[in-house]
Design a protein around this motif. Structure first.
Motif, PDB file in Angstrom:
ATOM      1  N   ARG A  67     -45.306  -8.702  -6.184  1.00  0.00           N
ATOM      2  CA  ARG A  67     -45.892  -9.995  -6.523  1.00  0.00           C
ATOM      3  C   ARG A  67     -47.417 -10.009  -6.395  1.00  0.00           C
ATOM      4  N   TYR A  68     -48.005  -8.906  -5.923  1.00  0.00           N
ATOM      5  CA  TYR A  68     -49.461  -8.852  -5.797  1.00  0.00           C
ATOM      6  C   TYR A  68     -50.065  -8.466  -7.142  1.00  0.00           C
ATOM      7  N   THR A  69     -51.025  -9.266  -7.581  1.00  0.00           N
ATOM      8  CA  THR A  69     -51.747  -8.968  -8.816  1.00  0.00           C
ATOM      9  C   THR A  69     -53.156  -8.559  -8.442  1.00  0.00           C
ATOM     10  N   ASP A  70     -53.503  -7.327  -8.745  1.00  0.00           N
ATOM     11  CA  ASP A  70     -54.825  -6.835  -8.368  1.00  0.00           C
ATOM     12  C   ASP A  70     -55.883  -7.361  -9.333  1.00  0.00           C
ATOM     13  N   ASN A  71     -56.866  -8.030  -8.750  1.00  0.00           N
ATOM     14  CA  ASN A  71     -58.006  -8.501  -9.544  1.00  0.00           C
ATOM     15  C   ASN A  71     -59.308  -8.004  -8.929  1.00  0.00           C
TER      16      ASN A  71
END
Length: 194
Positions: A67-71
């Motif tokens: 669920r982690y979205t790297d930005n």
């Protein structure tokens, strides 16, 4: 490539590729900043350490669940989790501030109770401790070891990882599963631990 020069994204990529140590390195990289932020907010070292551990347990869980979205802002994301954990802590403290007369130390007659625990209080506390220790003994060896080191030896997860020769992530995971198993056993045995 030197781990210190690797970006957060590169460490996450290594973690997703199976290098379980990469997330430990990522936690180590940002631990001081996160720990300082929490300590500044709660002003209590022990509480801050607990919130710090909970923050990274939650972060690793979110990463593991995909669920982690790297930005490019890993630290900001972890600090936001820490901030939410601090808010949850203060909410819980506020809810616990309602005190009855009995809790304040007064009995029905309005006289102050003595601070010493009664024989019954000591017996109940001893029974609860025995029940908890018996449940801990039922845990798998690796989980039992982490629980004993954390709660009875008061070691940090970094110290536990060093002593057991595993990554911080593995130590955190073992603690998580130990707590899940303890809750399940308490429910199955209908124990009341208060």
């Amino acid at each position: 490539m030197n781990v210190q020069s690797m970006s957060d994204r590169a460490l996450l990529d290594r973690y997703f590729s199976g290098d379980r140590n990469a997330v430990s390195q990522l936690i180590e990289r940002h631990s001081r900043r996160v720990r300082d932020y929490i300590r500044m907010m709660v002003k209590d070292g022990d509480v801050a350490e607990d919130i710090f551990q909970d923050t990274f347990i939650k972060a690793v869980r979110v990463i593991d669940e995909g669920r982690y979205t790297d930005n490019g802002k890993f630290l900001s994301w972890v600090l936001r989790i820490a901030h939410n954990q601090v808010i949850d802590y203060f909410r819980a403290q506020r809810q616990n501030k309602t005190v009855t007369e009995a809790e304040a130390g007064y009995d029905v007659l309005g006289t102050l109770r003595f601070a010493e625990k009664t024989v019954e209080d000591r017996m109940v506390a001893h029974q609860i401790e025995c029940d908890v220790r018996a449940l801990i003994e039922l845990l798998p060896a690796e989980q039992r070891e982490v629980v004993l080191m954390r709660y009875f030896s008061c070691l940090s997860f970094k110290e536990i990882a060093d002593k057991t020769g595993v990554s911080i992530n593995t130590a955190l995971g073992r603690m998580r599963y130990a707590l899940i198993n303890l809750r399940r056993m308490i429910k199955e045995k209908n124990l009341v631990l208060c």
